[in-house]
Enzyme design. Sequence first.
Site, PDB file in Angstrom:
ATOM      1  CG  LEU A   1      -1.937  -1.127   1.330  1.00  0.00           C
ATOM      2  CD1 LEU A   1      -2.675  -1.061   2.655  1.00  0.00           C
ATOM      3  CD2 LEU A   1      -2.926  -1.079   0.166  1.00  0.00           C
TER       4      LEU A   1
ATOM      5  N   GLY B   1       7.233   4.329   4.028  1.00  0.00           N
ATOM      6  CA  GLY B   1       7.729   5.539   4.670  1.00  0.00           C
ATOM      7  C   GLY B   1       9.042   5.274   5.369  1.00  0.00           C
TER       8      GLY B   1
ATOM      9  CG  PHE C   1       6.863   3.364   9.001  1.00  0.00           C
ATOM     10  CD1 PHE C   1       6.362   2.180   8.496  1.00  0.00           C
ATOM     11  CD2 PHE C   1       6.297   4.544   8.557  1.00  0.00           C
ATOM     12  CE1 PHE C   1       5.321   2.174   7.601  1.00  0.00           C
ATOM     13  CE2 PHE C   1       5.242   4.541   7.667  1.00  0.00           C
ATOM     14  CZ  PHE C   1       4.761   3.349   7.184  1.00  0.00           C
ATOM     15  N   GLY C   2       9.206   1.887   7.273  1.00  0.00           N
ATOM     16  CA  GLY C   2       9.173   0.619   6.565  1.00  0.00           C
ATOM     17  C   GLY C   2       8.029   0.619   5.560  1.00  0.00           C
TER      18      GLY C   2
ATOM     19  CE  LYS D   1       4.115   2.275  11.364  1.00  0.00           C
ATOM     20  NZ  LYS D   1       3.664   3.292  12.328  1.00  0.00           N
TER      21      LYS D   1
ATOM     22  CG  ASP E   1       4.478  12.363  13.356  1.00  0.00           C
ATOM     23  OD1 ASP E   1       4.695  13.455  12.805  1.00  0.00           O
ATOM     24  OD2 ASP E   1       4.824  11.279  12.850  1.00  0.00           O
TER      25      ASP E   1
END
Length: 838
Positions: free
Chosen positions: A528, A531, A533-534, A550, A647
């Site tokens: 999908l 970023g 983070f992965g 995620k 954030d």
Amino acid sequence: MDTETMVMPLILIMLFFPFCTSVDTLTPDQSIKDGQSLISNKNNFALGFFSPGNSSFRYLGIWFVKVAKQTIVWVANRNDPIIDSSGVLSINQYGNLVLHDSSNRLLWSTNVSVQGTTSSVAQLQDSGNLVLVQGNNKKAIWQSFDHPTDTLLPGMRLGLNRMTGLDRFLTSWKSQDDPGTGDSFYKMNPTGSPQVVLYKGSTLYWRSCPWPWHTSSAAATASSGYKYYSVNNEDEVSYGYFFDDPSIISRLVVYNSGLLQNLMWNDGDLQWKEFWSAPKYRCDNYRHCGAYGKCGPESADSFNKFECTCLPGYEPKSPKNWYHRDGSEGCVRKQSGLSMCGNGEGFVKVQLLKGPDSFNAVRMDMSMSSSECEQACLRNCSCTAFVSMNDIDRKGTSCLAWYGELIDVSENSYERWDLNVRVDATELATYTRKSNGFLGHKRKLAITIIFVMVTLFLVCLIAYICLMKKRKTKVKRKLPNQSLYFTGTKGYLEGNELEESSRHPDLLIFDLGCIVAATDHFSPINKLGQGGFGSVFKGQLSNGQQVAIKRLSNSSAQGIEEFKNEVLLIAKLQHRNLVKLFGCCIQGEEKMLIYEYMPNKSLDFFIFDHTRSSLLNWGKRFEIIIGIARGILYLHQDSRLKIIHRDLKTSNVLLDGEMNPKISDFGIARIFNGDQIQDTTTRVVGTYGYMSPEYAIFGKFSTKSDVFSFGVILLEIVSGKKNNSSYRRHDSLTLIGHVWELWREDRVLDIVDSSINDSFVSHEVLRCIQIGLLCVQEDAMDRPTMLAVLLMLSCETTLPSPKQPAFIFRRPTNSLGSITGERFYSINDVTITEFEAR
């Protein structure tokens, strides 16, 4: 009605009748000029004129319509460019497609013999195939799929028509600026047992596994949605591929560098993603280990090992070169002095290989069993090896035998052939003794392993029963000095954290195998987005529920602390405007979070795209603003914990199937005590453009930090512009500064996104802009609380006048070490991992 009145409409109809045809069809009385195009029926492909890369030359070609980056899949006049925009495509009196320039010079033609006088019609099909048909029966007399350039599309065939001699193969472009015939080509080699080969100039660079190919495709094992079809008979030898899902946009391209790449279009990040490619590893290079050599990529991992080894019964031809890790000269038969023709020879099986180059291979009777195949090879003294396998249609077996050198043998993850290599009697006896000894050892080892496993199982079962009994009494109290470790994982959950998470029975610990199955081995099709983070993948659990997974990369800035924070924090939160966390998976180095699936991705996916932004009218945008405000208010006030998100940004606002907003990503969120107002950190994390000034500069954060971020989001929703984008035509460097200037000049409605001009209500938009400016005021004490923000959004109350916002910077007048706006702000969505406060 008089005669003149009746005749005029008829004349107009007759004049315009030739042009009332489908946009995907070209008839003899029509032509396509530069600037015009044919579009296939379902808007998949376009045919027209283009200039590649930085070139000014014009070419006639076919490209994808639904791909943001113009991607050419076929070129007509690839070696005869047009120097200006005078190109014209038409059908001549002989029924052929012809391309001329302003000098009436013929640059390209279908050049087929058209029978009879029936006119021809050209049609661009939704497959990307340009077809020239003749007569009422629509008989195809020419098609672009028979004359490919550098691209193979789903539904095309690559190979040889043995009846007509038509050879369909790919040839690379010379460069990205020149579609002329390049040096690399990808074609079918029908000699021996057919295989597909890749040439770089006159050098054979890579080849596929020999026929049959049902185990030869890397992509076929990567996703069940990938399918291929193949033909090998007296009329034709060819192959092609397709996907079960026709909406997948894919292409296979050969590049002038000698790279073959299968790509898929990803709508999420508007990029082409690699599905598979070749050659990719050292062992993919043709003849890397020479004749009778075997290349094994796994053996190259050890420092003292060389990826090349010799097949059974053979030794390096040049031990010196072999020692220096050069296996190109290959191997030769060991000097045992024994003949391999009627002298007790036999075969040694080498498993899990890519079969040798099959130019000297012969496919025998399909009905042969493995033992019959072995005997047939043994009777012929020239037979050096054989393979017995299921046939391509899975209805019988194939016997493939090699006569001569065994070249380009390798181990890999995709082909699973067992190659039986002919050896003399001495070698056969040696391998038989080793095999028997190995089998005996395997039996003893197997018995030992089974005994140990049964013992461990019983011990674990007893321990589990005891643990469950103890947990019923201990879970109600805090567990001091206890930890639940995950095997092979650097992080852990402390005892008190386990107690908290256990209060939420809906939060699950998922097994890695379950996640792998849900994502089809993390297939690129299910990706999908990505970023700092992965990556995030779409998955479907065994119960049919869709989830978003995620997957944190090892290099991610979001470490185990942020991971634990998000797991334990979201488990305590339940609100319609917060994304729901189903569970997590920690196994080895893998750290994953499993969320509810949001089919409409994130807010920034819509509002910052000129095409998709029109899908969000003002009414829907206002609902999203209200939803975000309610979610933040819940975090600050209505949940049993006071939580500062830290954030908040448009990419962390996800949209469900009904476009309702849900706040996500609580990796850096912090919990405040009931009476706590503010906290300070020396590790500033978040995203520039959304950070409040007191947080970005001094590391101070509070609920007012989130209020500032909400104000930025509100202004971005109204304007359709990013706060950290440059406003090069204005003195102000941010969206906040630009809105503030327009506010002072009493023309703030100029900032409203043009895609909602017809739907917005002026007083509502003005109210939202004013609230946004109140939220981004420089002094945190001047900013309203989220409760006040929600009341201001919901009620027609009088609003205070906003004071000067934060981060109102002007362009510097000199370059003497000053930090410009472009340097101060991050212009991407990467989360800042560490920033020391001043």
